[in-house]
Each structure stands twice: as structure tokens, then as C-alpha cells.
Design an enzyme around this catalytic site. Sequence first.
Site, PDB file in Angstrom:
ATOM      1  N   SER B 134     -56.256 -10.851 -25.019  1.00 31.22           N
ATOM      2  CA  SER B 134     -55.260 -10.584 -24.150  1.00 31.22           C
ATOM      3  C   SER B 134     -55.481  -9.319 -23.166  1.00 31.22           C
ATOM      4  O   SER B 134     -56.103  -8.323 -23.666  1.00 31.22           O
ATOM      5  CB  SER B 134     -53.802 -10.343 -24.742  1.00 31.22           C
ATOM      6  OG  SER B 134     -53.537 -11.602 -25.249  1.00 31.22           O
ATOM      7  N   ALA B 140     -51.738 -15.348 -20.005  1.00 32.31           N
ATOM      8  CA  ALA B 140     -51.138 -16.841 -20.308  1.00 32.31           C
ATOM      9  C   ALA B 140     -51.963 -17.703 -19.604  1.00 32.31           C
ATOM     10  O   ALA B 140     -52.146 -18.933 -19.660  1.00 32.31           O
ATOM     11  CB  ALA B 140     -49.751 -16.853 -20.009  1.00 32.31           C
ATOM     12  N   ARG B 290     -17.138  -8.170 -51.093  1.00 33.53           N
ATOM     13  CA  ARG B 290     -16.694  -7.570 -49.916  1.00 33.53           C
ATOM     14  C   ARG B 290     -15.071  -7.245 -49.910  1.00 33.53           C
ATOM     15  O   ARG B 290     -14.279  -7.763 -49.018  1.00 33.53           O
ATOM     16  CB  ARG B 290     -17.097  -8.325 -48.733  1.00 33.53           C
ATOM     17  CG  ARG B 290     -18.218  -8.969 -48.634  1.00 33.53           C
ATOM     18  CD  ARG B 290     -19.352  -7.806 -48.836  1.00 33.53           C
ATOM     19  NE  ARG B 290     -19.440  -6.993 -47.811  1.00 33.53           N
ATOM     20  CZ  ARG B 290     -20.084  -5.807 -47.645  1.00 33.53           C
ATOM     21  NH1 ARG B 290     -20.413  -5.432 -48.535  1.00 33.53           N
ATOM     22  NH2 ARG B 290     -20.099  -5.094 -46.433  1.00 33.53           N
ATOM     23  N   GLN B 300     -16.845 -21.504 -48.334  1.00 30.53           N
ATOM     24  CA  GLN B 300     -17.716 -22.722 -47.903  1.00 30.53           C
ATOM     25  C   GLN B 300     -18.644 -22.313 -46.665  1.00 30.53           C
ATOM     26  O   GLN B 300     -19.549 -22.722 -46.465  1.00 30.53           O
ATOM     27  CB  GLN B 300     -16.686 -23.672 -47.561  1.00 30.53           C
ATOM     28  CG  GLN B 300     -17.456 -25.055 -47.414  1.00 30.53           C
ATOM     29  CD  GLN B 300     -16.342 -26.205 -47.214  1.00 30.53           C
ATOM     30  OE1 GLN B 300     -15.566 -26.192 -46.390  1.00 30.53           O
ATOM     31  NE2 GLN B 300     -16.701 -27.181 -47.856  1.00 30.53           N
ATOM     32  N   ASP B 385     -49.996 -14.887 -30.508  1.00 26.76           N
ATOM     33  CA  ASP B 385     -50.986 -15.888 -30.660  1.00 26.76           C
ATOM     34  C   ASP B 385     -50.528 -17.278 -29.702  1.00 26.76           C
ATOM     35  O   ASP B 385     -50.652 -18.282 -30.346  1.00 26.76           O
ATOM     36  CB  ASP B 385     -50.571 -16.452 -32.317  1.00 26.76           C
ATOM     37  CG  ASP B 385     -51.755 -17.644 -32.735  1.00 26.76           C
ATOM     38  OD1 ASP B 385     -52.658 -17.090 -32.774  1.00 26.76           O
ATOM     39  OD2 ASP B 385     -51.377 -18.697 -33.228  1.00 26.76           O
TER      40      ASP B 385
END
Lengths: 415, 415, 415, 415
Positions: B134, B140, B290, B300, B385
Site C-alpha cells: 500500500s 485499491a 446489575r 432472555q 489485507d
Amino acid sequence: MAIDFTLTAQQRELQLAARKFAREVLTSAGAAELLATPEERFLATRPIYEAMVGAGYLRKCIPAPAGGENTGLVDMAILAEEFYSINPSVTLTMLGTVLGLLPILFGGSPEQCGRLLAPFLMKHGTPLAAFCFSEPGGSANADSPPPGDGVRTTARLAGDDWVINGRKKWTSSATGWNRRGADILSVVCRTDPNATPDRAISIIAVEGPSSGIVFERAINSIGHRAHLVPQFSLQNVVAPRSNLLGHEGGGLALTATAFTATAALVGILGVALMRAAFEFALHFARTEKRGGVHPIIQHQAVGYALADAKTAIEAARYLSWRACHALDTQSPAAEELAVQAKIYGSETAVRVITDLLRVVGIESYDHDAPLGRLLQDALALPIFDGGNMGIRRRQLHAIFMRPDYDHLAASGAAA
Amino acid sequence: MAIDFTLTAQQRELQLAARKFAREVLTSAGAAELLATPEERFLATRPIYEAMVGAGYLRKCIPAPAGGENTGLVDMAILAEEFYSINPSVTLTMLGTVLGLLPILFGGSPEQCGRLLAPFLMKHGTPLAAFCFSEPGGSANADSPPPGDGVRTTARLAGDDWVINGRKKWTSSATGWNRRGADILSVVCRTDPNATPDRAISIIAVEGPSSGIVFERAINSIGHRAHLVPQFSLQNVVAPRSNLLGHEGGGLALTATAFTATAALVGILGVALMRAAFEFALHFARTEKRGGVHPIIQHQAVGYALADAKTAIEAARYLSWRACHALDTQSPAAEELAVQAKIYGSETAVRVITDLLRVVGIESYDHDAPLGRLLQDALALPIFDGGNMGIRRRQLHAIFMRPDYDHLAASGAAA
Amino acid sequence: MAIDFTLTAQQRELQLAARKFAREVLTSAGAAELLATPEERFLATRPIYEAMVGAGYLRKCIPAPAGGENTGLVDMAILAEEFYSINPSVTLTMLGTVLGLLPILFGGSPEQCGRLLAPFLMKHGTPLAAFCFSEPGGSANADSPPPGDGVRTTARLAGDDWVINGRKKWTSSATGWNRRGADILSVVCRTDPNATPDRAISIIAVEGPSSGIVFERAINSIGHRAHLVPQFSLQNVVAPRSNLLGHEGGGLALTATAFTATAALVGILGVALMRAAFEFALHFARTEKRGGVHPIIQHQAVGYALADAKTAIEAARYLSWRACHALDTQSPAAEELAVQAKIYGSETAVRVITDLLRVVGIESYDHDAPLGRLLQDALALPIFDGGNMGIRRRQLHAIFMRPDYDHLAASGAAA
Amino acid sequence: MAIDFTLTAQQRELQLAARKFAREVLTSAGAAELLATPEERFLATRPIYEAMVGAGYLRKCIPAPAGGENTGLVDMAILAEEFYSINPSVTLTMLGTVLGLLPILFGGSPEQCGRLLAPFLMKHGTPLAAFCFSEPGGSANADSPPPGDGVRTTARLAGDDWVINGRKKWTSSATGWNRRGADILSVVCRTDPNATPDRAISIIAVEGPSSGIVFERAINSIGHRAHLVPQFSLQNVVAPRSNLLGHEGGGLALTATAFTATAALVGILGVALMRAAFEFALHFARTEKRGGVHPIIQHQAVGYALADAKTAIEAARYLSWRACHALDTQSPAAEELAVQAKIYGSETAVRVITDLLRVVGIESYDHDAPLGRLLQDALALPIFDGGNMGIRRRQLHAIFMRPDYDHLAASGAAA
């Protein structure tokens, strides 16, 4: 009155003035974030905060009936979007101060308002107020009956004084500029050790500096790097009996009222961060070629990612405005809308800024670019001011279980 | 051979040994992240890196035919998951060194391999290699024909030497421990100013320290805070003509080969970060109340959020394994699977850790908890990468346009 | 044994033969979906089902020790992917029959196996079996203690017979080709009115046709339009005492075992539908120009959407294979992985096919194209076989709360 | 004028009257969807459509200056939400007729308006109009220059008449109640074979029935099962020269104007479907126990899923209102907002209804419940009226590339 998205002349003036002030004054507060420790960073913002107070912006956040110049949450949203998009840390210091005053504004007697608000109505100084709710170990279940701990900070009457003991955490600005306490601490505490939570908790205004406030540490937070979120204890902190706000035992209700108002605003804070990120990413895409022939905005994937980001920004802004308006007009749907604006604006901000990092690519991984910092700031939004998972969705869940819940209340009410 | 997910005895031993080493040795590298500057942080990890080399882990990343002990990418994945889940920065230093050696391993002659790899096969020292691809302004579109800039770093022959000029950025460890260059820099550069990109670019091995390597700055990166990603220039850097790796003009193809191998591994890096975040969040949920009566895992919403996180972790792990196996066995679907493992593992990691922050709530906003740091590390995965938007999805897009593309190639091949 | 994704020669042969059979024989079953009523559609698939049985595919789903040819769930996954990608309705009729036999296979005595399985081991006829679990009003809380209803169907002993009463719904093929009952109904029912749920429920094999089976209606389902999901009642249905499968009171445990096995397969059903949708969308994109100059695959947005779809398909396939392998090898992580494969494969299928509809655009809104039907089929996956919200995530939630839960169990076990 | 979400008294009255009419009259149109063929289903809605016209609702969709009673898109949104939430098919027949009239309303001369609109201003009959844009093979690239086909339907002048030839598809109601043509067909066609697309295309009003309209088939669509989307050809269809709408060659611009107006409305169509689905799911959750002790709304996962659904509904409604208001006030941000409302409302509807299917679980897979049908209807929204991938995001992409694009235009404009 009619469905309308046009700013009044005053609102537009507020927007443009705030935008100008933010650009000219708040921008420089960014440098504070580079300092080594949380306290250094916080202290470095003090001149900026002073300038905000001096320009009258704190006054603009305090309702007119209480001596300020604020005319409603919609106006607050317009102001907050401009400021927060430029500097979240110092803007949060101001908004945290307003939050610290909300129990006075919502629950205080005229005498209390006159006495306690006075320093915040001046156009000078750096007055701080703090809403002291959260405690080490967490407060998502502050309303828990035993054997849950609920609120652990206690206040007992000793003569004409409250004597407060406990510990608090995550309370914006609470220990003030000098570790000895903000000018006002609205302390959520247990005033009746035996009552059920809906009657046991009260809010007491402590005027700082106060000798029993013991600074423990300034949290090294992921974002809002120049904003102070301390952990501290209250060790026999004394406040006059007359500083109890609202009625004794009404602390959780007063807390809920305060956090409903802020929820609508958190939505717009998300908008502000997304807007700043979008502005950067759009400019990057329009100017950077990354070794290729054309600016990368000409790639369809870039354009579409920007499209999705911008769409989310607009959706979040009008939901937040709608929630602010509902609170301003005391709509029956106000609580629901405020919580929804908070959840949507906060989570959307994290998602959108994450996506914009990918548009910009590896350059966004450098703190010289703003996106990393914006994301770090945004990460707070879903988890502060009532975590979306532990508190905010629970609120909506509770609303849906009310027998008289009307799912169309938000969509229509005649003038 | 058969579809099988059982580790061999050697793989299980590698997994457990690496886990133990990571816990005992790598954990301490975390402290380096608290230091003030990127270089201080990087330098502080040197003893840890030395220990990794000393324990033979760098050797375990170099293929057996080249003198190391590596037997394939699946083994690399097992090792990388253990190390990276404990300390991403120093693990990336090791993996970045392996990446820096890939052009030698894939393209080098026996003579080059013997000569250049030797320091990396020792069990002592802190040898670094860097893949210098790079460039400032972005890469790119490194394969862009004119008028796109493509690769801007150039090498011209002067007698028996290459003279290299240009600037590089985001190249892990490239300037080494002393700003004067890693032991090996595999420099992607233009060796023919007039040829089309598929013939113009080559990779040349520069042996550091080298006098023309001019350090510009160490990037203050969002995550991987103790890993070095420098920006630097090459000013008349000299390398012998015999250090050109592979064939002249084959640099982009060699780069692609290297980045395909790493892509499969990035998937497992995402798994490693998610796993660490899940471990913390699960423990938090099982122990924290908490303020309430029960540990929050009994809610849940908490359990379901953990379920979604864990499901994503498992999906990412096996996709990464599958990609590694495809590369190890030279499957026709290997490139596709490697890129998919990279995209999926990296983006899933960001999403899952973001979600786990909400399970933990506000406590995750404190750098005393690991989640913020894990997210900051994870943010690199989709954009380094080969950025997922600018490069990786483009690879898949190109694959789908090949006339002979077989979308079932990945699903079945007989032994 | 080692981490490996290579099919054995037998597996590859199974894959190719199943692919050929599906293309040549199952394709024609699609026409059945155009008929007017659910029963007409179901009956029209009978010749195809007969061909499947005749070609030995039902035998290939019954384990070798029980007289069939199945060697494990990995093989089942290979077969199911091929069949289900071509015709979900009739494939589900076969898989539903296998599900109906699972209580016999898992819980039956040798005598029961020999007697009850015989018709299903033939290579002729159209034998059907049905797992009768769900009831009108829902069975997500089948394990509920009072005052919850739990399982409402009851069986009481009268001499040497069970007399069964109750109603069932959503039970694939249960009323058979003639409304009078499948060849085997594995009926989940309450055999002890007073015991706790973990001891009160049993599974009894009813051999159809049976006089007390009263067909109520064939559900007009959103997808799987040519598969029969009836609602019916059992009115004094009689079965010999010796037809109780497993031990008395062990019905919920046996149900759980059966549904863990199917969960891993549902993941691959999602893969199958996505694969069919991807194949169509890819071909569409490579050939259609929509008024423009180039096939639309040349648009980056199209290529990237296909990339995301394909990545998800690969991730789902290997997670499903991993779950099947875990069950085949009785890994301690098998239950967790099976449920995760179910959740991930099912929800990913719905999302991916929805996205592919957008790639194709408005043409996908025409039933002449396959995507709408594929989505309608896919919608079942998250809600049948244990709804992901009411049952499957609850299973994972429960697993995470076990004191000895090891979150790394899935990632490594030595040979 | 000010930011306001309060309905005027007239708007509230419209809302309540439309809600009542929809409940009392439109509900019965649902039965039409059960008939066997698309045409039977469409014809069965005719009495309902006649009632809508008779009650003046078509008039309420035609602007007051053109002789109708419509005062803007905000009012249209209020009306459309009520109708579409009860019956999408017949409501789309009305809205499709309005779309068919838009080229007249936006581009027609006073003479054309007076002449062509007359039948649609009556409170009797079942007048239909159709916007004939899409063609077999697709029209996402209708603006393509050669060698792309772009618009393939042609019109050539023969004396004082246009003679039109071509084929159209997906054009709501175009072939009318009797296959011979709607009362008005606004046909997009090429009037200049040699000009560039921005000058070659025009819109011509064809008054049906017309002899050259040749019905090919009624598409068996995934949703909107009782709405007619035909494929047909125009074979020497004749229209007087004076029926060209707007200026010759301005057809694509006129098309874009029409589709910008409808985009804002599609957002509210998404709201309408989500609202209907939410109402059903909420009621289901509050009343169904699924074998357990409590209504399932007491499960946190259910409450939270409902919370997310409701939040999305509110966000979509106000973004749609904002877009409608922007169009009504000719805001510079109107095009951007309209497209965003379309994308957001449509894709959110699909996602939310898909999620609500999971709340309800397997019962939602039965066409006796409304959710499957609602989802099938919702699937059209992202792909009709300009597919989000092929057209709508491309519009936003183009907007972002304009040199003078102001990303804050939507957020503030003074009265």
C-alpha cells in the site's frame, strides 16, 4: 398546526448560529482528546465550555419559565445536532449539565429553582451539574425489590440535613473541574430503607464542592475522550433537608421523566455523529482515486453505501424530531417515541459509521481521520442514558403490555 | 479422507500448547497498549515477540519444505486463533512477518529462499519482514492502467542493482524496531514504466536496515495499538538485481497469491476476537446482577444475544477452516472461499463484538474492560489485507463473471 | 482423522447420483404446486415420492443397523441438499417420514424396529410416517408444568391398549394419502396425568390407517405448497401397549433427541434453497440486460449482492456439515452446533433469498420465476422444527447457563 | 409554519373516515385473493373499487386545481396508510390509476386535463388508468443510449395520429376490466428513433378500449394477488396527435417526475403493511400462551422483537411524511427524500414483517393468518415502482455526484 418540517425563522437562525459557533469555537476542542489522561483531556475543554456558556448556549437549554431561553425539545434537537456533530465531548458536558438540572426543572419548587438554577443562567463561568444515578455494579435494575440491591446509595436524615453515603459511577462531570464536586449533583438515593422501590428512592440536590465527595478515578472511556465520567464515593455528604427534589420517595419516577426527555435527544446525537461521518466519507469519495482513474464515488458500491447511510440519517432525524415534538406537546405516545428515537438513533449511528469506515477503507483506521473517533463516540449511545438492552427495550416491552396500549397513538392526533 | 472436523493429535497438541503459551506469555503484552506513542507501544512488545520466536512459533509458520515446521493453513488457523484471541497486536507482528515472506515462499528461487529466509528459521532474535504494497493515496486500484496511478513506487536497474524510489504506508513492521527497516521488505514496485500493469510490476526483496528508508511517522491506529504500521519513503534504496522475486513483471500476480492465503486467515482472526469477546460477555452475564436479583444471563434478551453471537462464531470458524483446507489442497474453489472467509469473518467480528458491547452495557465503555479494545482491533479486519469494499468483493465479482464459473465447486470434490 | 472437507468417493457418488435423480425426477413435481387445494397438490406428488422410494432414497435415510443404508448425518446432508434444492415439498415428505421414524430408531426396541420399520425399508410403495408433536394452540411450551397446558393429547391404558385422544397440527403427512392416517404416527402424548412434564409424556406409535383419526383440514401453507400439513384429531385412537417407544414418561427427552438431529439438517435445507436461488439469480444477471448495454452482472451492486449471497451459502453449508459431524461423532458440542446450524441456516436462507429477489428485480415477483416460491418455502425454516424464537434460541440460552458449559468444546477435539 | 406532527382537523377527519371505510368496505375484498386465477381475483374486486370511487376517494387523490379534492401528498399518505393496511390489492388499483394520470396532471395542457381526467372525477363507475412504462426484458435502463435497447415501444406519426407498437409488462390495470384496455393508458414510447434518450421518448395518452391492445397474460404475482399486472402488446394502437403529454421528447423527464411522487408514497405503503402485521402479532402475543402459563408477550424475546418492529414503523412513517412534505413544498431535498422514503419504507417492511412471522411462529405459515399475505405484498415494494437496486439507489448515487449537492438541505429550511 399541521404536519410540517419547516423550521421557524427563529429555529433556522438558531441552527445557523449554532453551526457557525460550532465550527469556529468547538472545532478547537478536538485537540484536547490527544492528551494522555482523562482528566487532562477534560480540563483542556474548560475554555471551550466557558465560551459556550458565555455565548448563552447553556441558557438556551434551560426552559424559559425557569429563567432560561429554551422553548422546547425540538429546538434542543436543532442545537444539539450542530454542536455534537463537531465536538461530542464538550457538548456532552453541556448536555450532562442540563440532565443534572432536570430533576430541579421537573420536580423542584419555585424556591429550589430560583436558588439552585441561578448559576446556570449566567453567561459566564463554567457551571456543572450532574445526574448521579448509576452505581458501581450497575443500575439497570435500580427498581428491583429485595433481594436485588436496586439503589445502594442511601440518605438518612440527621436533624435538618440529609447525610448521603454510597458510590456512583458513569455520572457525567459529577466530580467537577477539581475532583470536589460539580456545582449541583442530583443524587438518586434511598431515603427509606424499608419501602418498596417506588416509594423508597428520592433525588437530593447536593451543592458542590462538598467535603465528602471522594474521587476514585476518571474512567478511561472508549469515546468521549475529553468528557469526564468519574467513579466516586459519597462519604457522609451533607445536604439540607430542603434540597430534596419533588416528593420524598418519588425519585424513580422523577428519574424516568428525566431519562425520557434525554432519550429523544440521544436520537439526534446519533444523527449528529452520522452526519459528520457522512460528510467526511462523501468528501473522501468525491476526491480520492486510490490509484485509479476516477474518484471512488464513481464506483457503484461506494455510491450505494453512501445512499444507505444517508437514508438512515434522514430516518433518524425525523423520528427524533417527532419524539421531541411529542414530548413538547405531551402526546400520549411521547414516552414510546422518545425511547424509540433513542434506540433507533443510537444503534443506527453505530451501524452507519461502521459502514462508512468501509467506504473510506484503511485510511479510516488512522486517528488522523475522524471516523474512528466518531465511532468510538457513537458506541456510547446505545449503552449510556439507559442501555438499550437492559433498560430501553424493557420500557417498550412494558408499554406494549399495558391493557390500554394504542399502537396508532403516534400516527395521528388532531390539532 | 472424508468430511471431518476432528483435529489430529498433532493439531490438538498445537492448539493446547498455543493456548497455554498465549495465556502465559502473550497476556502480558496487553500492557504495552497503554503507552503514549505508537512506537513506544510497538517497542514494548519486542520481548514478547522474542519469546514467540524463541518458542519456535515463527518457525511453525514457515512451510516445512522451506525449512520451517508448517504443514498447512489449517494448522496456521489453529495457531492464529489461540494467539490472536489473547493479543492481536503482537500476533499481527508475527503474521505480518509471515506475509512479508510469502513472496519469497511463493516466488523465490531455492537460492533466494535459502539466503533470505535463514534469519526467520532461527529460534532466537526478533526478525521482521514486511510486505510493502500500500502507498499513500491508496492502492485499491494498484492494477489500474493509466491514467490511473496504480503502483507509484518504481525500481530501475543501475548496473546489477535495483534502485527503488517511492512511498509506502500501512505496511506492518516495515521500518523495523529502529526506523531503518525490517530485515526483509518485499517491495511491490514498478519495474517497467511502459508495460501494462500485469507486466509492469514486480516484487523486490530489500534487506534492512537500509540507508534510503526514511521513516515518516507511525500511524496512530484505531486498534492494534501496539503493532507498528508506518508511513515511510524509499529514497534510492538499493537491492541486488538477484533479489527480484518470481519473474519480472509478475508482481501483481504474486501479490494476489499472497493475499489469497492471508484472506483465509483473516477469517480466523475474526473468530479469535469474537471468541475473546464472547468469553468476557458470557462471564459477565453469568456473574453480574446489575442491581437485580439474578445474574443477567437469566434475562432472555441476554441469552438470545449470546446465542446469536456464538452461532456467528461457529459459522465463521468452519468457513475459515474450509477456506484454509481448500488452499492446502489447491481446490478450484480456494480463491473464492478464501475471500469469503475474509469478508465473513471480518465483518461478522465487528458486528458480533458491537452486539456484545450491548449485552455488557455501559461497563464495556471503560477501557478496563476488554470489549472496546477488541472492537477497535476488529475494525481493521474488514479494511486491511485488501479492503472488503474496494478489493475483496471485487474479487468475488470478477470470479462470478468468469465464463466457466462453477458455483458448486466448493461443495463437493471426491477424495 | 483430520480437519477435512473432501467427500469420500461414496459421498461424491451419492451427491452426483442424487443431483441427477433430482434434476430428472423431482423437477416434475413442481407442477403439483399449481393445483388448487393443498390436498390435490399433495396427492399429485405421490408418483414422485414413489419414485424416490423406488430408487432407494428412503432406505438411504434409515441407518444401516436398522436395516437401511444410512451411514450418518453428513451423508444425509449431502443427499438433502441435492433433493431439497430441486423440490422442497416432496423432499420434506420424505424427511418428515424419517422424522416420524426417529422415535423408533432412537427409542425403539429391536422388536419394535423390526416390526414397525419394515414397510419403510422396501423399495416400493409410498409409506409415510409422521411425528405428531405440535397441537392447535401451540407447543413451544410443551414442557410447561401446570397451570400451563403443555402437551394436551392424552393416552390412557385400557387393558393392553393405549387409547389416545387429542388434536394435532402441523404434523407433516400425518393423515396420510387418504385422510385416515400415515403408516406410522409417532404421537407425543401425556401418559400420566399427574406427573411432572419430564415424566408425564410418552411417544406411542400408532399404525395407520386408524379409525379414530379425524381429518379436520389441510393447512393452506405459505410455502411447501405440495406438502401436507394437516390439522386433525385423535378420537379414541387405539394402539397396542407394546407400541410405546422408549420408556414411559421419556417422551420429551426422546422428542428433544429427534429434534436435535433434524436441526442440523434444517441448516442444509436453508443451503439448498439459497443455492437454487443463487443459481437462478446468477444466470439472470449474466444474461439479462434490462434495456441496457451489458448484462447486469457488470453492475458492481449486482456483483456485490451476489458475493454476499454466496458467502452466506458457504458459511451455512460448513456450519451444517460441522453440526452433522458432531452428531455423528457424539461430540459434547453436538446439541449446541445442531441448534446453531438450524438457526443460522434457516434465517440466512430467508435473508439471502430476499436479497436475491432484489438483484433480479420485478421479474422475481412473477411465479413463473422460482424466487418467490423459494422464499415462501424458506419462510418455514425458522419457524418449523422448533421455532427459532420460541424454542431454538431458548435451547442455546439454557446451554449457556449450565455450570459446566465450555464455549470452546466445538473448536477442538483430538482424534 | 414550524416543525410539527399534528394533523389538521381535516387531516384527522380524513384519517378516521378512511380508517372506517377501509374496515367496513375494503376488508371484504380479501376474499377475492382466494380465487384461482389472477383475472378472476382482479374482477372480484371491482365492486369494492366501485365503492371507493363512489365514496369519492379517487377524487381525493386528484389535485384540486385539476378538479379533484387532493391538497397534497401528506394527505395522500394519510389516506394510503389506512387503505393499504387493510387491502393492498384494491388500494394499488386506485393508486395505480392515479399514477396513470400523473403524466396528464404534471404534463397535460388544460385542454388535455379537462378532456382526459373527466371520467376520474366522477363519483361513479370504475375508471382505470395505467402508466405503461416497463417492458418485457426490463426497463431499469430505459435511459440507455444505443447499443442498449432502452425504450422499445415506438410511436410514429401517421397523419394526425400516433401509431404505437410494442409490448408492456407489469403495468397495473393496463388492460382494464375486459382485456381491451384501461380508460387511459399513459404509454411511454420512442417518438424519435434517432434522438438521444433524453429527447427521443414521449408519453402518449391512449384512451381505451382500443383495438390494438392485445392481452398476453395476467402475471401470477407473488403478492397483490387481486391486483392486475398484465403483459400485453400494442399493435398499431392509434392515438390522436394531440394526446402527446408534455413536450415531445420529454417522456423520460416526465416519467422521473411521476416516479418521484410515487416514491414518497411507497414509503407509507411499507408503513401500512408493517402496521397491519404489528397489530396482528401484538394481539397474538397478548393472547396466545402456546401451551405455557403466560401470554407469550411476557417473554422478553417477544417484547423486544415487537419493540424493534414498532420502532421501525415509526421511523418509516415520519421519513415518508417528511418526503411528502418536501414534495408538497418543492424543497430542494425533495427528490432525495422521496427516494429514501421509498427505499427505507419498502425494505424495512420486508424485514419487519419477516421478523414478526418469527414472533408468531409456525401459525404465521398458515394463510388463515394474515402475515404470509402481508409479506408477499410487501415483497413488491422494493422491486416495483423503480427497483431499489437497479433504479432507486442509482438515483441517490447520481444525486451525490452532483457538484452542488448539499447534504444538509433536508435538515433545515426556514419558513
